[in-house]
Design a protein around this motif. Structure first.
Motif, PDB file in Angstrom:
ATOM      1  N   VAL A   1      -6.456 -11.118   2.058  1.00  0.00           N
ATOM      2  CA  VAL A   1      -6.735  -9.714   1.774  1.00  0.00           C
ATOM      3  C   VAL A   1      -7.110  -9.533   0.307  1.00  0.00           C
ATOM      4  O   VAL A   1      -8.054  -8.801  -0.026  1.00  0.00           O
ATOM      5  CB  VAL A   1      -5.514  -8.843   2.137  1.00  0.00           C
TER       6      VAL A   1
ATOM      7  N   THR B   1     -12.511  -3.420  -0.164  1.00  0.00           N
ATOM      8  CA  THR B   1     -12.115  -3.100   1.206  1.00  0.00           C
ATOM      9  C   THR B   1     -11.883  -4.398   1.974  1.00  0.00           C
ATOM     10  O   THR B   1     -12.197  -5.486   1.492  1.00  0.00           O
ATOM     11  CB  THR B   1     -13.191  -2.269   1.933  1.00  0.00           C
ATOM     12  N   VAL B   2     -11.360  -4.256   3.195  1.00  0.00           N
ATOM     13  CA  VAL B   2     -11.057  -5.424   4.021  1.00  0.00           C
ATOM     14  C   VAL B   2     -11.739  -5.262   5.381  1.00  0.00           C
ATOM     15  O   VAL B   2     -11.639  -4.203   6.012  1.00  0.00           O
ATOM     16  CB  VAL B   2      -9.538  -5.600   4.222  1.00  0.00           C
ATOM     17  N   THR B   3     -12.441  -6.294   5.816  1.00  0.00           N
ATOM     18  CA  THR B   3     -12.983  -6.326   7.176  1.00  0.00           C
ATOM     19  C   THR B   3     -12.244  -7.391   7.961  1.00  0.00           C
ATOM     20  O   THR B   3     -11.867  -8.428   7.411  1.00  0.00           O
ATOM     21  CB  THR B   3     -14.490  -6.642   7.177  1.00  0.00           C
ATOM     22  N   ARG B   4     -12.035  -7.123   9.255  1.00  0.00           N
ATOM     23  CA  ARG B   4     -11.284  -8.050  10.101  1.00  0.00           C
ATOM     24  C   ARG B   4     -12.117  -8.469  11.308  1.00  0.00           C
ATOM     25  O   ARG B   4     -13.007  -7.756  11.740  1.00  0.00           O
ATOM     26  CB  ARG B   4      -9.987  -7.401  10.587  1.00  0.00           C
TER      27      ARG B   4
ATOM     28  N   SER C   1      -3.811  -1.461   6.953  1.00  0.00           N
ATOM     29  CA  SER C   1      -3.495  -2.256   8.142  1.00  0.00           C
ATOM     30  C   SER C   1      -2.506  -3.367   7.842  1.00  0.00           C
ATOM     31  O   SER C   1      -1.676  -3.724   8.680  1.00  0.00           O
ATOM     32  CB  SER C   1      -4.779  -2.846   8.737  1.00  0.00           C
ATOM     33  N   SER C   2      -2.603  -3.963   6.664  1.00  0.00           N
ATOM     34  CA  SER C   2      -1.651  -5.009   6.274  1.00  0.00           C
ATOM     35  C   SER C   2      -0.635  -4.505   5.263  1.00  0.00           C
ATOM     36  O   SER C   2       0.240  -5.257   4.831  1.00  0.00           O
ATOM     37  CB  SER C   2      -2.392  -6.212   5.684  1.00  0.00           C
TER      38      SER C   2
ATOM     39  N   SER D   1      -7.124  -1.134  -1.406  1.00  0.00           N
ATOM     40  CA  SER D   1      -5.906  -1.165  -0.585  1.00  0.00           C
ATOM     41  C   SER D   1      -6.293  -1.386   0.868  1.00  0.00           C
ATOM     42  O   SER D   1      -7.420  -1.125   1.283  1.00  0.00           O
ATOM     43  CB  SER D   1      -5.116   0.138  -0.732  1.00  0.00           C
ATOM     44  N   ASP D   2      -5.316  -1.861   1.639  1.00  0.00           N
ATOM     45  CA  ASP D   2      -5.527  -2.147   3.059  1.00  0.00           C
ATOM     46  C   ASP D   2      -4.318  -1.650   3.842  1.00  0.00           C
ATOM     47  O   ASP D   2      -3.320  -2.364   3.958  1.00  0.00           O
ATOM     48  CB  ASP D   2      -5.725  -3.651   3.257  1.00  0.00           C
TER      49      ASP D   2
ATOM     50  N   ASN E   1       0.822  -1.203   0.000  1.00  0.00           N
ATOM     51  CA  ASN E   1       0.000   0.000   0.000  1.00  0.00           C
ATOM     52  C   ASN E   1       0.857   1.254   0.000  1.00  0.00           C
ATOM     53  O   ASN E   1       0.536   2.238  -0.677  1.00  0.00           O
ATOM     54  CB  ASN E   1      -0.920  -0.009   1.220  1.00  0.00           C
TER      55      ASN E   1
ATOM     56  N   LEU F   1     -10.403  -7.744  -1.303  1.00  0.00           N
ATOM     57  CA  LEU F   1     -10.257  -6.579  -2.169  1.00  0.00           C
ATOM     58  C   LEU F   1     -10.921  -6.814  -3.522  1.00  0.00           C
ATOM     59  O   LEU F   1     -11.517  -5.898  -4.107  1.00  0.00           O
ATOM     60  CB  LEU F   1      -8.778  -6.228  -2.351  1.00  0.00           C
TER      61      LEU F   1
END
Length: 462
Positions: A246, A255-258, A131-132, A128-129, A102, A250
Motif C-alpha cells: 500500500v 491512491t491504491v488500486t486492487r 480499505s486497509s 490514505s486507503d 487511516n 501511495l
C-alpha cells in the motif's frame, strides 16, 4: 530433605525464568522511530458521539483517540470547537515518511507528529486507503531514525511480539505477547489477512508498530475485540507485507488500486462439500460470475470451486479476496478450480476493483402459473421482465411445504437457477431435473436470494 527440594524448585524456576525474552535492547533501539500523532479537526455542528463505521459490529472497535469530555451545561456547537485525536505511528524512511492508521487521521484539518526527542512537526497527508485502514504521512525533516521492516509472511503462531505506542496518551508504552493466529478475516475487512495477538492494545495504540524479537516491524496495530472499549486479550494487526504494498502505491499516486476477479463466492461447508463430491470442505465456491469480468473472460463458471490462486491454497473463501486484492490490475494469474469433481487450471488477467458492482434485484410480482414437485415446494416461471431485469433464468419459489426443500432452507421468493450442475431455464427443466435427482445423497442447488446468489445442499431421502 525439605531444603534440598526447595533448592531444586528454585533452580528450576530460575532456569525457566532465564528462558523468557529480554525486550530492553529491542525497545531502546526501536523507540526513537515510533511517533505520537495528534490531529485537529473542525467537527460537524453536533455534540460529540463515539461512532463506529456503519455495518461494523460494536464488538470490533477502532481505537479513536479519546476526546476531552464536554463541559457541563450547554456545550458550544461542534462547529465552534476543535478536537484532538491521539494515535501512534512510525517512521519508515529517513526523509520523513510516517505510516499510521487511516482512522487516526481521517477527517483531520491538521496532523502533527511528535518525535521521540519531543520535536513536534506538522505532517502532510500523502495518501490514505480506508480499505486497509492505512495512511502515509510526510514531515519536513532529514536523517530521522527509522524502523527495520520485517517479513510478516515468516511470522509463526506462538512467536513473541512487542508493541510500542501511546495508549490513552501515555507515550512510548511497551507491551508484549505472542502471535495468536494469522490470516484472520474481520467483518467489513475483505482485503487484510490480520495478525491476531494477545498483546495488550488500547485506544491510542492505533497505527503503532508490532515488532518481532529481531526488532523488525511485522505489523501495524489496528483493531481490538472488546466489549468494554479496552483490551480483552484479542488484538489485530495489519501484516507489514500488505502495508508496504500500500505504501508503494501511495507514494506513486496517492491512491491504491486492487486486483479484481469478478466473482461472488461463499464458504464450502461439510454438506456443500458432500454435495459437490469433495473429500473435505475447502475452497471458495463461485456463486456468481460478473458478465464480461476477468473471471468470465477466463472461463470461470458458477459452481466452480477455487482451490488455488497463483499457487497459494484457498482453504477458506475469505482467503481469496486477500490474495486477489494484493495483485496489481493487468497481472496474469492462474486459478486452480474443481468443476464437476475434476481439477482444472485457468489463466486469468486480473482487473481493477471497481467502486461498486451490479446487484441482482428481487421482485415479488409472480405469474399465475405454478407447479408442485417432489421437493415439497411450489414454483413459478420467471416472467420475461424478470429474466431481463435480473439477467437470469430459473424458477421462483412460491411456497414451501414440509420436505427436502424446507430442510434445505428454501424460502418464498428464492430463485432456483441450477440443480446438480444443470442450469434451470424454465419449468420443464426444473420438473425434469427434480424427478431425476438421486435419493440418499446431497446435491448442490444454486439460488438467488434477495439479490445474493448462493449454493445450498439439497437432499432427497426417498
Amino acid at each position: 530433605m525439605k531444603w534440598l527440594m526447595t533448592l531444586v524448585l528454585l533452580l528450576m524456576a530460575t532456569q525457566a525464568w532465564s528462558k523468557l525474552p529480554d525486550f530492553t535492547e529491542l525497545v531502546q533501539e526501536s523507540s526513537p522511530a515510533v511517533v505520537n500523532i495528534s490531529t485537529t479537526q473542525k467537527a460537524s455542528n453536533r455534540y460529540h458521539q463515539f461512532d463506529l463505521p456503519q455495518g461494523v459490529p460494536d464488538i470490533f472497535r477502532h481505537f479513536f483517540g479519546v476526546p476531552p469530555q464536554a463541559p457541563r451545561g450547554n456545550p458550544a456547537p461542534r462547529s465552534q470547537q476543535e478536537r484532538s485525536s491521539l494515535g501512534s505511528g512510525f517512521i519508515v524512511s529517513e526523509d520523513g515518511y510516517v505510516l499510521t492508521n487511516n482512522h487516526v487521521i481521517d477527517g483531520a484539518d491538521q496532523i502533527f507528529v511528535r518525535l521521540n526527542d519531543r520535536r513536534e512537526l506538522e505532517a502532510k497527508l500523502i495518501g490514505s486507503d480506508p480499505s486497509s485502514d492505512l495512511a502515509l504521512l510526510k514531515v519536513d525533516a532529514d536523517n530521522l531514525p527509522t524502523v527495520e521492516i520485517g517479513d510478516s509472511e515468516n511470522l509463526k503462531v506462538g512467536e513473541w511480539v512487542v508493541a510500542i505506542g501511546s495508549p490513552f496518551g501515555f507515550d512510548y508504552s511497551v507491551t508484549a505477547g505472542i502471535v495468536s493466529a494469522k490470516g484472520r478475516s474481520l467483518p467489513n475487512e475483505n482485503y487484510v489477512p490480520f495478525i491476531q495477538t494477545d498483546v495488550a492494545i488500547n485506544p491510542g495504540n492505533s497505527g503503532g508498530p508490532l515488532f518481532n524479537l529481531d526488532g523488525e516491524v511485522v505489523g501495524i496495530n489496528s483493531q481490538i475485540y472488546t466489549r468494554s472499549g479496552g483490551f480483552m486479550g484479542l488484538s489485530f494487526a495489519i501484516p507489514m507485507n500488505v502495508a508496504m504494498e500500500v505504501v508503494d502505491q501511495l507514494k506513486e499516486t496517492g491512491t491504491v488500486t486492487r486486483g479484481w476477479l469478478g466473482v461472488a463466492i461463499q464458504e464450502v461447508d461439510k454438506e456443500l462439500a458432500e454435495s459437490f463430491g469433495l473429500d473435505k470442505a475447502a475452497g471458495a465456491l463461485v456463486s456468481q460470475v460478473v458478465e464480461n469480468g476477468p473471471a468470465d473472460a477466463a472461463g470461470v463458471k458458477y459452481g466452480d470451486i477455487i482451490t488455488e490462486f497463483n499457487g497459494k491454497k484457498v482453504t477458506l473463501s475469505s482467503d481469496l479476496p486477500h490474495l486477489v486484492g494484493r495483485v496489481r490490475p493487468g497481472t496474469k494469474a492462474k486459478l486452480r478450480i474443481i468443476r464437476h469433481g475434476k481439477a482444472k487450471t485457468l489463466n486469468v488477467e486480473i482487473g481493477a476493483l471497481p467502486n461498486g458492482g451490479d446487484v441482482i434485484a428481487s421482485n415479488s410480482n409472480m405469474p399465475q402459473q405454478s407447479k408442485s414437485n417432489r421437493l415439497g415446494i411450489e414454483v413459478v416461471e420467471l416472467t420475461q421482465e424478470q429474466r431481463k431485469k435480473w439477467d437470469a433464468t430459473g424458477v421462483m419459489v412460491k411456497s414451501v411445504k414440509q420436505g427436502p426443500g424446507a430442510n434445505a432452507g428454501l424460502i418464498n421468493g428464492d430463485v432456483i437457477t441450477m440443480i446438480y450442475g444443470e442450469i434451470i431455464r424454465d419449468m420443464s427443466d426444473f420438473n425434469r431435473i427434480a424427478e431425476q435427482l438421486p435419493a440418499g445423497r446431497s446435491v448442490p442447488m444454486r439460488i438467488v436470494r434477495r439479490g445474493a446468489p448462493m449454493f445450498i445442499p439439497l437432499r432427497i431421502n426417498q
